[in-house]
Design a protein around this motif. Sequence first.
Motif, PDB file in Angstrom:
ATOM      1  N   LEU A   1       8.944  22.957 -17.550  1.00  0.00           N
ATOM      2  CA  LEU A   1       8.021  23.687 -18.423  1.00  0.00           C
ATOM      3  C   LEU A   1       6.580  23.272 -18.168  1.00  0.00           C
ATOM      4  O   LEU A   1       5.664  24.107 -18.192  1.00  0.00           O
ATOM      5  CB  LEU A   1       8.392  23.457 -19.883  1.00  0.00           C
ATOM      6  CG  LEU A   1       9.724  24.079 -20.335  1.00  0.00           C
ATOM      7  CD1 LEU A   1      10.040  23.676 -21.774  1.00  0.00           C
ATOM      8  CD2 LEU A   1       9.687  25.594 -20.208  1.00  0.00           C
ATOM      9  N   ILE A   2       6.362  21.977 -17.921  1.00  0.00           N
ATOM     10  CA  ILE A   2       5.017  21.493 -17.607  1.00  0.00           C
ATOM     11  C   ILE A   2       4.484  22.179 -16.352  1.00  0.00           C
ATOM     12  O   ILE A   2       3.354  22.689 -16.321  1.00  0.00           O
ATOM     13  CB  ILE A   2       5.011  19.966 -17.404  1.00  0.00           C
ATOM     14  CG1 ILE A   2       5.254  19.247 -18.729  1.00  0.00           C
ATOM     15  CG2 ILE A   2       3.682  19.500 -16.794  1.00  0.00           C
ATOM     16  CD1 ILE A   2       5.442  17.755 -18.583  1.00  0.00           C
ATOM     17  N   GLU A   3       5.299  22.188 -15.309  1.00  0.00           N
ATOM     18  CA  GLU A   3       4.874  22.790 -14.044  1.00  0.00           C
ATOM     19  C   GLU A   3       4.575  24.275 -14.217  1.00  0.00           C
ATOM     20  O   GLU A   3       3.594  24.797 -13.665  1.00  0.00           O
ATOM     21  CB  GLU A   3       5.954  22.583 -12.973  1.00  0.00           C
ATOM     22  CG  GLU A   3       6.258  21.131 -12.649  1.00  0.00           C
ATOM     23  CD  GLU A   3       5.104  20.417 -11.955  1.00  0.00           C
ATOM     24  OE1 GLU A   3       4.104  21.084 -11.586  1.00  0.00           O
ATOM     25  OE2 GLU A   3       5.183  19.187 -11.778  1.00  0.00           O
ATOM     26  N   GLN A   4       5.400  24.956 -14.983  1.00  0.00           N
ATOM     27  CA  GLN A   4       5.187  26.383 -15.213  1.00  0.00           C
ATOM     28  C   GLN A   4       3.911  26.629 -16.025  1.00  0.00           C
ATOM     29  O   GLN A   4       3.158  27.570 -15.751  1.00  0.00           O
ATOM     30  CB  GLN A   4       6.395  26.983 -15.929  1.00  0.00           C
ATOM     31  CG  GLN A   4       7.629  27.131 -15.060  1.00  0.00           C
ATOM     32  CD  GLN A   4       7.410  28.106 -13.916  1.00  0.00           C
ATOM     33  OE1 GLN A   4       6.833  29.176 -14.092  1.00  0.00           O
ATOM     34  NE2 GLN A   4       7.854  27.732 -12.725  1.00  0.00           N
ATOM     35  N   LEU A   5       3.685  25.797 -17.022  1.00  0.00           N
ATOM     36  CA  LEU A   5       2.467  25.930 -17.836  1.00  0.00           C
ATOM     37  C   LEU A   5       1.216  25.757 -16.995  1.00  0.00           C
ATOM     38  O   LEU A   5       0.275  26.558 -17.068  1.00  0.00           O
ATOM     39  CB  LEU A   5       2.474  24.888 -18.963  1.00  0.00           C
ATOM     40  CG  LEU A   5       3.162  25.246 -20.271  1.00  0.00           C
ATOM     41  CD1 LEU A   5       3.146  24.047 -21.209  1.00  0.00           C
ATOM     42  CD2 LEU A   5       2.470  26.439 -20.935  1.00  0.00           C
ATOM     43  N   ILE A   6       1.191  24.695 -16.200  1.00  0.00           N
ATOM     44  CA  ILE A   6       0.001  24.417 -15.395  1.00  0.00           C
ATOM     45  C   ILE A   6      -0.223  25.504 -14.360  1.00  0.00           C
ATOM     46  O   ILE A   6      -1.343  25.980 -14.152  1.00  0.00           O
ATOM     47  CB  ILE A   6       0.136  23.031 -14.725  1.00  0.00           C
ATOM     48  CG1 ILE A   6       0.157  21.935 -15.790  1.00  0.00           C
ATOM     49  CG2 ILE A   6      -0.992  22.799 -13.731  1.00  0.00           C
ATOM     50  CD1 ILE A   6       0.447  20.561 -15.245  1.00  0.00           C
TER      51      ILE A   6
END
Length: 249
Positions: free
Chosen positions: A229-234
């Motif tokens: 989710l972090i990677e997708q958000l960034i």
Amino acid sequence: MAFFGFKELDRLSEVDMAIYRFFTENVEKVPYMRVRDIATEAHVSNSSVMRFIHKLGYDSFPEFKVSFRSEQRRSQTNDHEISFITAENFPPDIYEKIELIADKMEQSDQIIFCGIGSSGALAEYAARQTAAVGFNSFCVKDPFYPLITQLKNTSNNLLITFSVSGKTIELIEMLNNFVNDEDVTLVAVTADPSSQLALMSRYVLCYSTSQERLAKYYDLTTQVPAMYLIEQLISTARRLAVEQDHESI
């Protein structure tokens, strides 16, 4: 010839099938057994076991055992990798929510990532990566950090909190200071969408995972879904920022 996935079962006699079933039902111990041990437990003769080994394409029993053990390990590794994280870990609307929160990140003056323990490590990683792509961000891993003082007289803040359970008391108490603060928008990243953390947040990115603990105190729950989710958000926030820059030209 591989043992796992052997498809020519119609070539096997009743005795061969008895040996084949024994192998498939005892995959953990077969590599450590002798021919006569297998014959005894499968209720066949030693020569029947060797004929079956030769029928599979192996010249010797040691060669078969090495191949069997190697196949078993590859099979276990592949199963683990496939099931480690899938679409089933997330709700159907997860990408719509990511897009929405990424847009909030792009519009915010300041982004604060918060978490404790392994979730704190995630928060630190998220803050570093977010800063690297041009956002004003920092991390808070200490629930007693005077964040309310630091955010005093600021506006348009986005506070993203990581917690698998969403029930960490220290985090809840810290975030209570911002529930009714118009200058701080709360976002929860948690495995429990019904948790107190989720309920007090304006936006929630949830995921499903099996929670594991060692001796009740050490949390061994995988953080891979949250990391995804972090990677997708960034990635999404960066794309939105680039699109915004192009529109302003």
